[in-house]
Motif scaffolding. Structure first.
Motif, PDB file in Angstrom:
ATOM      1  N   LEU A  20       0.833  -1.205   0.000  1.00 18.08           N
ATOM      2  CA  LEU A  20       0.000   0.000   0.000  1.00 18.08           C
ATOM      3  C   LEU A  20       0.867   1.255   0.000  1.00 18.08           C
ATOM      4  O   LEU A  20       0.659   2.169  -0.802  1.00 18.08           O
ATOM      5  N   LYS A  21       1.828   1.287   0.902  1.00 19.46           N
ATOM      6  CA  LYS A  21       2.683   2.473   1.007  1.00 19.46           C
ATOM      7  C   LYS A  21       3.480   2.702  -0.275  1.00 19.46           C
ATOM      8  O   LYS A  21       3.574   3.825  -0.769  1.00 19.46           O
ATOM      9  N   SER A  22       4.028   1.631  -0.839  1.00 18.79           N
ATOM     10  CA  SER A  22       4.883   1.794  -2.025  1.00 18.79           C
ATOM     11  C   SER A  22       4.089   2.148  -3.281  1.00 18.79           C
ATOM     12  O   SER A  22       4.673   2.632  -4.249  1.00 18.79           O
ATOM     13  N   THR A  23       2.778   1.915  -3.285  1.00 22.55           N
ATOM     14  CA  THR A  23       1.956   2.258  -4.450  1.00 22.55           C
ATOM     15  C   THR A  23       1.183   3.558  -4.250  1.00 22.55           C
ATOM     16  O   THR A  23       0.275   3.870  -5.024  1.00 22.55           O
ATOM     17  N   GLY A  24       1.550   4.310  -3.199  1.00 21.55           N
ATOM     18  CA  GLY A  24       1.009   5.659  -3.070  1.00 21.55           C
ATOM     19  C   GLY A  24      -0.234   5.833  -2.229  1.00 21.55           C
ATOM     20  O   GLY A  24      -0.889   6.862  -2.317  1.00 21.55           O
ATOM     21  N   TYR A  75     -10.547   6.324   3.635  1.00 21.17           N
ATOM     22  CA  TYR A  75      -9.959   7.593   3.211  1.00 21.17           C
ATOM     23  C   TYR A  75      -8.462   7.385   2.987  1.00 21.17           C
ATOM     24  O   TYR A  75      -7.796   6.728   3.788  1.00 21.17           O
ATOM     25  N   PHE A  76      -7.959   7.931   1.895  1.00 22.27           N
ATOM     26  CA  PHE A  76      -6.514   7.970   1.684  1.00 22.27           C
ATOM     27  C   PHE A  76      -6.163   9.129   0.777  1.00 22.27           C
ATOM     28  O   PHE A  76      -7.039   9.738   0.149  1.00 22.27           O
ATOM     29  N   GLU A  77      -4.890   9.442   0.742  1.00 21.90           N
ATOM     30  CA  GLU A  77      -4.376  10.495  -0.116  1.00 21.90           C
ATOM     31  C   GLU A  77      -3.367   9.880  -1.066  1.00 21.90           C
ATOM     32  O   GLU A  77      -2.609   8.977  -0.679  1.00 21.90           O
ATOM     33  N   THR A  78      -3.373  10.358  -2.297  1.00 18.78           N
ATOM     34  CA  THR A  78      -2.483   9.807  -3.309  1.00 18.78           C
ATOM     35  C   THR A  78      -2.157  10.868  -4.352  1.00 18.78           C
ATOM     36  O   THR A  78      -2.948  11.789  -4.574  1.00 18.78           O
ATOM     37  N   GLU A  79      -1.017  10.720  -4.957  1.00 22.30           N
ATOM     38  CA  GLU A  79      -0.659  11.619  -6.059  1.00 22.30           C
ATOM     39  C   GLU A  79      -1.472  11.299  -7.313  1.00 22.30           C
ATOM     40  O   GLU A  79      -1.765  12.186  -8.108  1.00 22.30           O
ATOM     41  N   ASN A  80      -1.819  10.018  -7.491  1.00 21.31           N
ATOM     42  CA  ASN A  80      -2.511   9.597  -8.709  1.00 21.31           C
ATOM     43  C   ASN A  80      -3.369   8.378  -8.371  1.00 21.31           C
ATOM     44  O   ASN A  80      -2.820   7.283  -8.175  1.00 21.31           O
ATOM     45  N   LEU A  81      -4.674   8.555  -8.300  1.00 22.54           N
ATOM     46  CA  LEU A  81      -5.569   7.477  -7.895  1.00 22.54           C
ATOM     47  C   LEU A  81      -5.431   6.257  -8.793  1.00 22.54           C
ATOM     48  O   LEU A  81      -5.264   5.135  -8.307  1.00 22.54           O
ATOM     49  N   GLN A  82      -5.482   6.462 -10.105  1.00 20.89           N
ATOM     50  CA  GLN A  82      -5.425   5.306 -11.000  1.00 20.89           C
ATOM     51  C   GLN A  82      -4.102   4.572 -10.883  1.00 20.89           C
ATOM     52  O   GLN A  82      -4.058   3.340 -10.883  1.00 20.89           O
ATOM     53  N   ALA A  83      -3.012   5.308 -10.744  1.00 24.57           N
ATOM     54  CA  ALA A  83      -1.704   4.664 -10.589  1.00 24.57           C
ATOM     55  C   ALA A  83      -1.647   3.871  -9.286  1.00 24.57           C
ATOM     56  O   ALA A  83      -1.089   2.771  -9.252  1.00 24.57           O
ATOM     57  N   SER A  84      -2.230   4.398  -8.218  1.00 27.50           N
ATOM     58  CA  SER A  84      -2.244   3.673  -6.942  1.00 27.50           C
ATOM     59  C   SER A  84      -3.088   2.412  -7.032  1.00 27.50           C
ATOM     60  O   SER A  84      -2.705   1.351  -6.530  1.00 27.50           O
ATOM     61  N   LEU A  85      -4.242   2.502  -7.679  1.00 29.22           N
ATOM     62  CA  LEU A  85      -5.095   1.319  -7.867  1.00 29.22           C
ATOM     63  C   LEU A  85      -4.403   0.285  -8.748  1.00 29.22           C
ATOM     64  O   LEU A  85      -4.382  -0.909  -8.419  1.00 29.22           O
ATOM     65  N   ASP A  86      -3.825   0.744  -9.853  1.00 26.06           N
ATOM     66  CA  ASP A  86      -3.128  -0.171 -10.760  1.00 26.06           C
ATOM     67  C   ASP A  86      -1.920  -0.806 -10.089  1.00 26.06           C
ATOM     68  O   ASP A  86      -1.639  -1.988 -10.286  1.00 26.06           O
ATOM     69  N   GLY A  87      -1.198  -0.018  -9.297  1.00 23.96           N
ATOM     70  CA  GLY A  87      -0.034  -0.542  -8.594  1.00 23.96           C
ATOM     71  C   GLY A  87      -0.411  -1.672  -7.654  1.00 23.96           C
ATOM     72  O   GLY A  87       0.247  -2.720  -7.617  1.00 23.96           O
ATOM     73  N   MET A  88      -1.486  -1.481  -6.897  1.00 22.48           N
ATOM     74  CA  MET A  88      -1.933  -2.548  -5.992  1.00 22.48           C
ATOM     75  C   MET A  88      -2.445  -3.748  -6.779  1.00 22.48           C
ATOM     76  O   MET A  88      -2.185  -4.895  -6.396  1.00 22.48           O
ATOM     77  N   ALA A  89      -3.150  -3.516  -7.852  1.00 24.36           N
ATOM     78  CA  ALA A  89      -3.686  -4.620  -8.659  1.00 24.36           C
ATOM     79  C   ALA A  89      -2.570  -5.507  -9.204  1.00 24.36           C
ATOM     80  O   ALA A  89      -2.781  -6.701  -9.441  1.00 24.36           O
ATOM     81  N   ALA A  90      -1.391  -4.938  -9.368  1.00 22.28           N
ATOM     82  CA  ALA A  90      -0.262  -5.690  -9.917  1.00 22.28           C
ATOM     83  C   ALA A  90       0.493  -6.503  -8.866  1.00 22.28           C
ATOM     84  O   ALA A  90       1.388  -7.265  -9.214  1.00 22.28           O
ATOM     85  N   LEU A 133     -17.134  -8.135  -7.100  1.00 22.88           N
ATOM     86  CA  LEU A 133     -15.771  -7.814  -7.519  1.00 22.88           C
ATOM     87  C   LEU A 133     -14.905  -7.775  -6.267  1.00 22.88           C
ATOM     88  O   LEU A 133     -15.425  -7.644  -5.159  1.00 22.88           O
ATOM     89  N   PRO A 134     -13.598  -7.815  -6.418  1.00 21.73           N
ATOM     90  CA  PRO A 134     -12.761  -7.548  -5.250  1.00 21.73           C
ATOM     91  C   PRO A 134     -13.126  -6.168  -4.674  1.00 21.73           C
ATOM     92  O   PRO A 134     -13.455  -5.244  -5.413  1.00 21.73           O
ATOM     93  N   ALA A 135     -13.071  -6.052  -3.366  1.00 21.77           N
ATOM     94  CA  ALA A 135     -13.511  -4.816  -2.702  1.00 21.77           C
ATOM     95  C   ALA A 135     -12.830  -3.575  -3.267  1.00 21.77           C
ATOM     96  O   ALA A 135     -13.471  -2.537  -3.445  1.00 21.77           O
ATOM     97  N   ASP A 136     -11.530  -3.677  -3.581  1.00 15.80           N
ATOM     98  CA  ASP A 136     -10.824  -2.499  -4.075  1.00 15.80           C
ATOM     99  C   ASP A 136     -11.227  -2.107  -5.493  1.00 15.80           C
ATOM    100  O   ASP A 136     -10.816  -1.077  -6.003  1.00 15.80           O
TER     101      ASP A 136
END
Length: 111
Positions: free
Chosen positions: A33-37, A54-69, A89-92
């Motif tokens: 989680l931390k490493s994907t923003g 609630y969370f904060e991120t520089e780029n929501l899609q990049a954070s979601l994609d990073g975790m999905a990977a 679907l998976p919760a995320d």
């Protein structure tokens, strides 16, 4: 930094198990989680099962994609899957996002 808020519903008879899982999240999941923003990430659970995240991120899609990977996210989502109401679907991938309508810091800085 983008602020993200979402909701899900935890099954009422799964509240204790859901709380227990989140009291001891796997270290590799925390690191992923931390490493994907996913910064300043919190979950809030009401007694009726309403879950607000609630969370904060520089780029929501990049954070979601990073975790999905990540392999750990697939394992975590599988472990959590039965806890939620009304999602297939998976919760995320099933977050119901809330729109931010007020932020104190943003308004103070605009004065």
């Amino acid at each position: 930094m983008q602020r993200v808020c979402f909701e899900l519903r935890v099954k009422p008879d799964h509240l204790d198990a859901y709380r227990a899982a989140h009291a001891a999240v796997w270290p590799d999941m925390l690191r992923a989680l931390k490493s994907t923003g996913w910064n300043n990430y919190s979950l809030f659970l009401r007694p009726d099962g309403l879950l607000i995240g609630y969370f904060e991120t520089e780029n929501l899609q990049a954070s979601l994609d990073g975790m999905a990977a990540t392999e750990v996210n697939a394992r975590w989502q599988a472990a959590m899957a039965d806890h939620f109401v009304g999602i297939d679907l998976p919760a995320d991938q099933a977050f119901s996002y809330l729109t931010e309508v007020f932020n104190l810091d943003d308004q103070i800085s605009a004065l």
